[in-house]
Motif scaffolding. Structure first.
Motif, PDB file in Angstrom:
ATOM      1  N   VAL A  63      -2.427  13.584   2.579  1.00 15.40           N
ATOM      2  CA  VAL A  63      -2.651  12.280   3.209  1.00 15.40           C
ATOM      3  C   VAL A  63      -4.095  12.279   3.686  1.00 15.40           C
ATOM      4  O   VAL A  63      -4.487  13.101   4.508  1.00 15.40           O
ATOM      5  CB  VAL A  63      -1.692  12.046   4.389  1.00 15.40           C
ATOM      6  CG1 VAL A  63      -1.956  10.689   5.024  1.00 15.40           C
ATOM      7  CG2 VAL A  63      -0.236  12.150   3.934  1.00 15.40           C
ATOM      8  N   ASN A  64      -4.885  11.367   3.127  1.00 14.85           N
ATOM      9  CA  ASN A  64      -6.319  11.311   3.397  1.00 14.85           C
ATOM     10  C   ASN A  64      -6.662  10.010   4.116  1.00 14.85           C
ATOM     11  O   ASN A  64      -6.347   8.932   3.620  1.00 14.85           O
ATOM     12  CB  ASN A  64      -7.085  11.412   2.072  1.00 14.85           C
ATOM     13  CG  ASN A  64      -8.571  11.251   2.248  1.00 14.85           C
ATOM     14  OD1 ASN A  64      -9.116  10.177   2.030  1.00 14.85           O
ATOM     15  ND2 ASN A  64      -9.235  12.324   2.634  1.00 14.85           N
ATOM     16  N   PHE A  65      -7.293  10.121   5.285  1.00 15.59           N
ATOM     17  CA  PHE A  65      -7.722   8.955   6.057  1.00 15.59           C
ATOM     18  C   PHE A  65      -9.199   8.721   5.780  1.00 15.59           C
ATOM     19  O   PHE A  65     -10.013   9.638   5.907  1.00 15.59           O
ATOM     20  CB  PHE A  65      -7.494   9.206   7.554  1.00 15.59           C
ATOM     21  CG  PHE A  65      -6.038   9.319   7.916  1.00 15.59           C
ATOM     22  CD1 PHE A  65      -5.307   8.200   8.287  1.00 15.59           C
ATOM     23  CD2 PHE A  65      -5.399  10.547   7.888  1.00 15.59           C
ATOM     24  CE1 PHE A  65      -3.962   8.298   8.618  1.00 15.59           C
ATOM     25  CE2 PHE A  65      -4.048  10.663   8.215  1.00 15.59           C
ATOM     26  CZ  PHE A  65      -3.333   9.536   8.583  1.00 15.59           C
ATOM     27  N   TRP A  66      -9.576   7.470   5.434  1.00 18.96           N
ATOM     28  CA  TRP A  66     -10.934   7.187   4.986  1.00 18.96           C
ATOM     29  C   TRP A  66     -11.301   5.720   5.179  1.00 18.96           C
ATOM     30  O   TRP A  66     -10.449   4.883   5.470  1.00 18.96           O
ATOM     31  CB  TRP A  66     -11.065   7.554   3.510  1.00 18.96           C
ATOM     32  CG  TRP A  66     -10.248   6.660   2.607  1.00 18.96           C
ATOM     33  CD1 TRP A  66      -8.888   6.671   2.450  1.00 18.96           C
ATOM     34  CD2 TRP A  66     -10.724   5.588   1.803  1.00 18.96           C
ATOM     35  NE1 TRP A  66      -8.496   5.680   1.579  1.00 18.96           N
ATOM     36  CE2 TRP A  66      -9.609   5.004   1.163  1.00 18.96           C
ATOM     37  CE3 TRP A  66     -11.989   5.076   1.546  1.00 18.96           C
ATOM     38  CZ2 TRP A  66      -9.718   3.926   0.300  1.00 18.96           C
ATOM     39  CZ3 TRP A  66     -12.099   3.993   0.669  1.00 18.96           C
ATOM     40  CH2 TRP A  66     -10.974   3.443   0.059  1.00 18.96           C
ATOM     41  N   THR A  67     -12.598   5.421   4.979  1.00 16.63           N
ATOM     42  CA  THR A  67     -13.110   4.053   4.918  1.00 16.63           C
ATOM     43  C   THR A  67     -14.162   3.983   3.812  1.00 16.63           C
ATOM     44  O   THR A  67     -14.655   5.021   3.358  1.00 16.63           O
ATOM     45  CB  THR A  67     -13.780   3.603   6.239  1.00 16.63           C
ATOM     46  OG1 THR A  67     -14.928   4.414   6.465  1.00 16.63           O
ATOM     47  CG2 THR A  67     -12.829   3.655   7.418  1.00 16.63           C
ATOM     48  N   VAL A  96      -5.080   6.725   2.995  1.00 19.48           N
ATOM     49  CA  VAL A  96      -4.849   5.721   4.033  1.00 19.48           C
ATOM     50  C   VAL A  96      -6.207   5.127   4.415  1.00 19.48           C
ATOM     51  O   VAL A  96      -7.024   5.778   5.061  1.00 19.48           O
ATOM     52  CB  VAL A  96      -4.148   6.331   5.267  1.00 19.48           C
ATOM     53  CG1 VAL A  96      -3.988   5.276   6.361  1.00 19.48           C
ATOM     54  CG2 VAL A  96      -2.800   6.925   4.877  1.00 19.48           C
ATOM     55  N   HIS A  97      -6.421   3.905   3.961  1.00 14.22           N
ATOM     56  CA  HIS A  97      -7.668   3.198   4.250  1.00 14.22           C
ATOM     57  C   HIS A  97      -7.575   2.619   5.658  1.00 14.22           C
ATOM     58  O   HIS A  97      -6.646   1.882   5.971  1.00 14.22           O
ATOM     59  CB  HIS A  97      -7.887   2.078   3.222  1.00 14.22           C
ATOM     60  CG  HIS A  97      -9.122   1.301   3.480  1.00 14.22           C
ATOM     61  ND1 HIS A  97      -9.114   0.057   4.071  1.00 14.22           N
ATOM     62  CD2 HIS A  97     -10.426   1.599   3.252  1.00 14.22           C
ATOM     63  CE1 HIS A  97     -10.356  -0.381   4.169  1.00 14.22           C
ATOM     64  NE2 HIS A  97     -11.165   0.531   3.688  1.00 14.22           N
ATOM     65  N   LEU A  98      -8.530   2.978   6.492  1.00 15.73           N
ATOM     66  CA  LEU A  98      -8.544   2.488   7.871  1.00 15.73           C
ATOM     67  C   LEU A  98      -9.106   1.071   7.884  1.00 15.73           C
ATOM     68  O   LEU A  98     -10.236   0.811   8.292  1.00 15.73           O
ATOM     69  CB  LEU A  98      -9.340   3.448   8.762  1.00 15.73           C
ATOM     70  CG  LEU A  98      -8.794   4.876   8.773  1.00 15.73           C
ATOM     71  CD1 LEU A  98      -9.679   5.792   9.598  1.00 15.73           C
ATOM     72  CD2 LEU A  98      -7.353   4.923   9.249  1.00 15.73           C
ATOM     73  N   THR A  99      -8.285   0.146   7.410  1.00 16.10           N
ATOM     74  CA  THR A  99      -8.677  -1.242   7.208  1.00 16.10           C
ATOM     75  C   THR A  99      -9.089  -1.907   8.510  1.00 16.10           C
ATOM     76  O   THR A  99      -9.920  -2.823   8.502  1.00 16.10           O
ATOM     77  CB  THR A  99      -7.523  -2.020   6.539  1.00 16.10           C
ATOM     78  OG1 THR A  99      -6.964  -1.216   5.507  1.00 16.10           O
ATOM     79  CG2 THR A  99      -7.995  -3.324   5.944  1.00 16.10           C
ATOM     80  N   SER A 100      -8.547  -1.443   9.620  1.00 18.96           N
ATOM     81  CA  SER A 100      -8.920  -2.010  10.923  1.00 18.96           C
ATOM     82  C   SER A 100     -10.397  -1.752  11.240  1.00 18.96           C
ATOM     83  O   SER A 100     -10.978  -2.431  12.075  1.00 18.96           O
ATOM     84  CB  SER A 100      -8.032  -1.420  12.026  1.00 18.96           C
ATOM     85  OG  SER A 100      -8.219  -0.019  12.109  1.00 18.96           O
TER      86      SER A 100
END
Length: 171
Positions: A63-67, A96-100
């Protein structure tokens, strides 16, 4: 007859003790540390599907968190795509794109530009961001098929690192 009942009672008590010990091992704590069960979340993907972390049970997952505006995230994405193409049957990948902190449009353009074929979930309301206490991006969690966190990597990963980190989980 008393001996027989005593033996049966002793066996029953022993079996109960073993069962209790095994049950305690299975009931791992939910948390963010290595050895904890990864907290579950539910998000929508770019194509409108609902994806839950628990959907990946039975298979290891990164699970990768990114922008899109994050230079290290941009640097690791081609390696993530290469890893996914090589190992998708053995290890799942969920970005998981940190769309916020970015936009849906930027995420869509980025996925098209880099020709990413793995699922991209949109964290529009900071649910996963807050749940996982993400402060540095990229941050990746390597989770085994039972949902247990095996490693946390803060910063970009290379293809070689992904292969090495997941090797034990792919056996």
């Amino acid at each position: 007859m008393k001996k027989f009942i005593g033996v049966i009672l002793l066996l029953a008590i022993t079996a109960y003790g073993i069962w209790n010990a095994l049950a305690a091992e299975k009931a791992k704590e939910v948390g963010l540390s290595v050895g904890n069960v990864a907290p579950n979340f539910s998000l929508r993907t770019l194509d409108g599907q609902t994806v839950r972390l628990s959907d990946f049970r039975g298979k290891p997952v990164i699970v990768n968190f990114w922008t899109t505006w994050c230079p290290p995230c941009k640097k690791e994405m081609p390696d993530m795509e290469k890893f996914y193409k090589s190992y998708h049957s053995e290890v799942a990948l969920l970005a998981v794109h940190l769309t916020s902190q970015d936009t849906r449009e930027n995420a869509k353009s980025f996925v098209n530009k880099y020709q990413l074929s793995f699922p991209v979930a949109l964290d529009e309301k900071q649910k996963a961001l807050k749940l996982y206490h993400i402060q540095t991006i990229p941050t990746s969690y390597i989770i085994d098929g039972n949902g247990v966190i095996r490693k946390k990597v803060v910063g970009p990963m290379t293809y070689k690192q992904m292969v090495e980190i997941t090797a034990a989980l792919r056996e």
